[in-house]
Design a protein around this motif. Sequence first.
Motif, mmCIF file in Angstrom:
data_model
loop_
_atom_site.group_PDB
_atom_site.id
_atom_site.type_symbol
_atom_site.label_atom_id
_atom_site.label_comp_id
_atom_site.label_asym_id
_atom_site.label_seq_id
_atom_site.Cartn_x
_atom_site.Cartn_y
_atom_site.Cartn_z
ATOM 1 N N VAL A 95 83.698 122.970 80.517
ATOM 2 C CA VAL A 95 82.319 122.757 80.955
ATOM 3 C C VAL A 95 82.021 123.709 82.111
ATOM 4 O O VAL A 95 82.800 123.800 83.058
ATOM 5 N N GLU A 96 80.915 124.414 82.016
ATOM 6 C CA GLU A 96 80.564 125.397 83.034
ATOM 7 C C GLU A 96 79.189 125.096 83.609
ATOM 8 O O GLU A 96 78.353 124.449 82.960
ATOM 9 N N VAL A 97 78.975 125.567 84.835
ATOM 10 C CA VAL A 97 77.712 125.340 85.522
ATOM 11 C C VAL A 97 77.021 126.672 85.778
ATOM 12 O O VAL A 97 77.642 127.610 86.311
ATOM 13 N N GLU A 130 74.652 122.144 83.389
ATOM 14 C CA GLU A 130 75.951 122.514 82.818
ATOM 15 C C GLU A 130 75.833 122.848 81.336
ATOM 16 O O GLU A 130 74.852 122.480 80.685
ATOM 17 N N THR A 139 73.925 122.305 75.892
ATOM 18 C CA THR A 139 73.549 121.687 77.154
ATOM 19 C C THR A 139 72.514 120.609 76.886
ATOM 20 O O THR A 139 71.631 120.816 76.048
ATOM 21 N N ARG A 151 78.064 114.809 86.585
ATOM 22 C CA ARG A 151 77.233 116.013 86.655
ATOM 23 C C ARG A 151 76.919 116.368 88.118
ATOM 24 O O ARG A 151 77.018 117.533 88.518
ATOM 25 N N MET A 207 80.007 117.941 89.651
ATOM 26 C CA MET A 207 80.301 119.287 89.137
ATOM 27 C C MET A 207 79.302 120.309 89.665
ATOM 28 O O MET A 207 79.684 121.411 90.074
ATOM 29 N N LEU A 208 78.033 119.952 89.663
ATOM 30 C CA LEU A 208 77.023 120.884 90.169
ATOM 31 C C LEU A 208 77.230 121.134 91.659
ATOM 32 O O LEU A 208 77.078 122.269 92.129
ATOM 33 N N THR A 260 78.291 132.009 86.731
ATOM 34 C CA THR A 260 78.738 130.780 86.090
ATOM 35 C C THR A 260 80.071 130.349 86.668
ATOM 36 O O THR A 260 80.996 131.156 86.768
ATOM 37 N N GLU A 283 83.158 127.992 85.940
ATOM 38 C CA GLU A 283 83.747 127.318 84.792
ATOM 39 C C GLU A 283 84.780 126.287 85.250
ATOM 40 O O GLU A 283 85.594 126.555 86.134
#
Length: 454
Positions: A217-219, A234, A250, A260, A263-264, A281, A283
């Motif tokens: 999962v990447e932001v 994400e 997404t 979320r 992670m953000l 990005t 990751e």
Amino acid sequence: MNGEECPQVFESVLVANRGEVASRIIHTVRSMGLKAIAVYSEADAGLPFVAEADEAILLGPAQPVHSYLDAPSVLEAARRTNAQAIHPGYGFLAENAGFARRVMDAGLVWVGPPPLAMARMGDKINARNLMKEAGVPVVAGVWEPVPDEDTAAEEAERIGYPVMVKAAAGGGGIGMGAARDEGALRAAYRTARSRAERFFASPDVLLERYVEHARHVEVQILGLADGTVLALGERDCSVQRRHQKVAEETPSPAVGDELRARMLGAAIKAGETVGYRGAGTVEFLLDPATGEFFFLEMNTRLQVEHPVTELVTGIDLVEQQLRIAAGEPPTFTEARPRGHAVEFRVYAEDPRRFLPQPGKIKVWEEPVGEGIRIDAGYAEGNTVTPFYDPLLAKLCVYGVDRPAALARARAALAAFRIEGLETNLPFLAELLERPEFLDGSYDTGLVDRMRPPS
């Protein structure tokens, strides 16, 4: 762009790339009233992006080292065309900090992050150490390059099997391999070191704990001209073959609101730590069983899968890159993703073994309709050569929710006709019937389960 507001104003942009990403960037450059300049190799002379630009310059022969990777030739093309800015796209020279410095030293605007940020994040070991110091979660592993097989075996025992072996300066899954015992570790180390030297001119290898049944999962972050770093949501990139992405979506089916937010926040901290500017990005590997996530790497460029973020936010990321490079504020005040978007990478490759299948495209018919976006690098009559990545196009779909997006994707894939060479369209259609993809429970091992390695 308003020259009175911005001392770095530019009116022309050289796109230092090819294929679908070159077409994608050219579209936005021209829509902003700027001059788009393309560079191309002899093999790509007939591709759509060359005709779509306002001006195009031949770089050299087909081999990338003599064309798209030839920094002096790219800079000479910029000089000859009076280009004022260079956008590198992704791949080739996009994450080359030395090239970015040369662009700036030539008095041109680099449409990308500061070279120092690129250099700090370009080496995976250095990036791990920086992120750990910043408080971003990092998976257990080594903190310096592993010099030989025996040391690798000792470190693997300390970390605990299974472990992942990587080229420290690598990307695109090249040189990566998982090992569950010492024999496999030694073989993976030799492979990683050999490919690291061949593809990245650096023999450095790192080891990390391998997270079983992980999600990738990447932001998407955006570092603004004033120093603010934003996170635009994400993307789940867990559908991969040979550690290379095939489909992305997404929001991630595995990420709830609380996760979320964490992670953000971690992605923003990563960007702030290196003074990031422009689109990038961060990751992560996500362990769905525990909710833990770990920093994987930072891509200091536009991502292949950026369209899904654009579809749910309505934000043109290339436009924001250009505005940030010009010192201007973004065109939006906040980003609130709505709905669901999925991207499928359409390759000229055998749909069972995933081996490249160059050839001439005899039929090219794209699906059309509401919520469908095609970013294509080829058209009917073009020839796919063996010199470059065989990505033909990206089929992107949007829906009000995930079921609606997947239904639209199924119809769009069925309507996409490419004849004259093999493509992975049959595999993508099969993916859309796979229960674990449909219910969102898939992980990075999905493709291997669909196509067991021989």
